[in-house]
Write an enzyme that holds these catalytic residues in place. Structure first.
Site, mmCIF file in Angstrom:
data_model
loop_
_atom_site.group_PDB
_atom_site.id
_atom_site.type_symbol
_atom_site.label_atom_id
_atom_site.label_comp_id
_atom_site.label_asym_id
_atom_site.label_seq_id
_atom_site.Cartn_x
_atom_site.Cartn_y
_atom_site.Cartn_z
ATOM 1 C CB ALA A 18 -0.948 0.385 1.110
ATOM 2 C CB SER A 26 0.232 6.904 1.292
ATOM 3 O OG SER A 26 1.271 7.037 1.950
ATOM 4 N N GLY A 27 2.585 7.490 -0.909
ATOM 5 C CA GLY A 27 2.714 8.794 -1.152
ATOM 6 C C GLY A 27 3.860 9.251 -0.621
ATOM 7 C CB VAL A 77 9.083 9.489 3.392
ATOM 8 C CG1 VAL A 77 8.629 9.419 5.030
ATOM 9 C CG2 VAL A 77 10.208 8.603 3.576
ATOM 10 C CB SER A 109 3.787 3.969 1.913
ATOM 11 O OG SER A 109 4.014 4.984 1.165
ATOM 12 C CB CYS A 115 -8.727 4.317 7.891
ATOM 13 S SG CYS A 115 -8.416 3.907 5.680
ATOM 14 N N GLY A 165 3.368 1.022 5.520
ATOM 15 C CA GLY A 165 4.469 1.328 6.356
ATOM 16 C C GLY A 165 4.456 2.020 7.611
ATOM 17 C CB CYS A 194 -7.125 11.603 5.470
ATOM 18 S SG CYS A 194 -7.933 10.405 6.031
#
Length: 363
Positions: free
Chosen positions: A6, A8-9, A11, A13, A101, A125, A197
């Site tokens: 997975a 997320s964009g 650092v 992960s 989540c 992550g 988020c």
């Protein structure tokens, strides 16, 4: 093993995915699109799932040399996390959407889809550790206690843990950033996401008001005296002191805090700090990270993310757990989660439905 990483964009992960490749697994990177109208660019360290984030994740996947996909789970996230969040606040409770989540999206919807597609496991992550114990895989705290995320993973059951990897649990955050820089990842210095988020500006009260509309009501003292007014009881939580705007001060000048939220009458009750201390917690919807405990057991109880751990005694009865704290905790709200520990091992979690005081503050 075939593993979905997975991504997320961020650092964390990114390094997690790279470590899974280094460990010899067949890895595919997946970015979860959780917003139905994703912003193009991230405005701050708040929020997630922007188009920029997806692009950052894709660049890392290209650097590592793994396939990359975006999976649309926006509708599932809206129903299982966002709408649950609104419903909990409407009912006078204070939810933790990160736990929901993890329970319903990352380790239910994501893992289920990965397994259906022939993968063996999911890697994230998160800062936590999985240890092979006598009864199977165990969830433990991370080495970096400042970043430990085992609390929000306390909703995972044994089957989910058996198919999960947390490659960062033995490393500190500064070391992760150093590793990301050494690997040439552009996200090495990217700020961490924080807070909720889907409320990018951090204004939970404003976000709820826009969703639910203004619902004026009274703020009352514990004796029923009206001391102020509010625009919606849903925007208040037990333990809150700031932003109350009280019109009638106490004669002794003592500070007042929210001690109860009563949605049925749209009333917020305030009182002095001593009324916030509780030492009995009742939880429902218990989730066990292994075999369900039997009878009474000594545990450490954590009542909020990154909060302190309290020595306690817990008694589990089906999906209900009663936790007696050795010392009083302050400002615990229904809707939050209690996560139980045996040393560094996560025993399980439950959603707090009630709190009380068993004894006087002096013991």
């Amino acid at each position: 093993m075939r593993v979905v990483a997975a991504m997320s964009g961020g650092v964390d992960s990114a390094v997690a995915a790279a470590r899974m490749v280094d460990a010899g697994h067949e890895v595919v990177g997946v970015h979860l699109a959780l917003s139905q109208s994703a912003a193009t660019l991230r405005e701050s360290a708040r929020g997630c799932c922007t188009i920029e984030d997806a692009g950052d994740a894709r660049r890392v996947a290209d650097k590592v040399g793994i396939p990359f996909y975006v999976w649309d789970m926006a509708q599932r996230f809206k129903e299982d996390v966002v709408e649950d969040f609104v419903a909990e606040y409407t009912a006078g409770r204070t939810p933790n959407p990160c736990l929901r989540c993890n329970e319903r999206i990352k380790f239910a919807a994501l893992l289920d889809k990965a397994l259906a597609l022939g993968f063996d496991a999911v890697a994230t992550g998160h800062y936590a550790q999985i240890v092979d114990g006598r009864q199977g895989r165990e969830l433990h705290r991370a080495v970096d206690m400042a970043k430990d995320q085992s609390y929000v993973l306390g909703v995972l059951d044994a089957d989910q843990l058996a198919r999960s990897f947390f490659p960062l649990g033995d490393t500190t955050k500064p070391q992760i950033r150093e590793e990301a820089a050494a690997r040439g990842f552009s996200v090495a210095k990217k700020p961490d996401s924080h807070d909720i988020c889907f409320i990018a500006d951090g204004d939970t009260k404003g976000w709820l008001t826009r969703r639910l509309g203004e619902q004026p009501g009274d703020i009352v003292d514990t004796d029923g005296t009206v001391v102020g007014h509010h625009e919606g009881a849903f925007a208040y939580t037990v333990g809150q002191r700031r932003g109350l705007g009280l019109k009638v001060p106490r004669e002794d000048g003592a500070k007042r805090y929210v001690v109860d939220v009563q949605p049925s009458s749209n009333t917020v009750v305030v009182g002095t700090e001593d009324l916030l201390g509780i030492d009995l917690v009742v939880g429902e919807h218990a989730r066990w990270c292994g075999e369900a405990p039997v009878g009474e057991l000594r545990v450490g109880a954590q009542l909020r993310a990154h909060g302190e751990e309290f020595a306690a005694t817990a008694v589990a009865e089906g999906e209900r757990v009663t936790v007696r704290l050795d010392a009083r905790a302050r400002g615990v709200a229904p809707g939050q989660s209690v996560v139980l520990y045996d040393g560094t091992r996560v025993v399980g979690s439950a959603t707090i439905t009630a709190t009380d005081r068993r004894r006087s503050a002096s013991g």
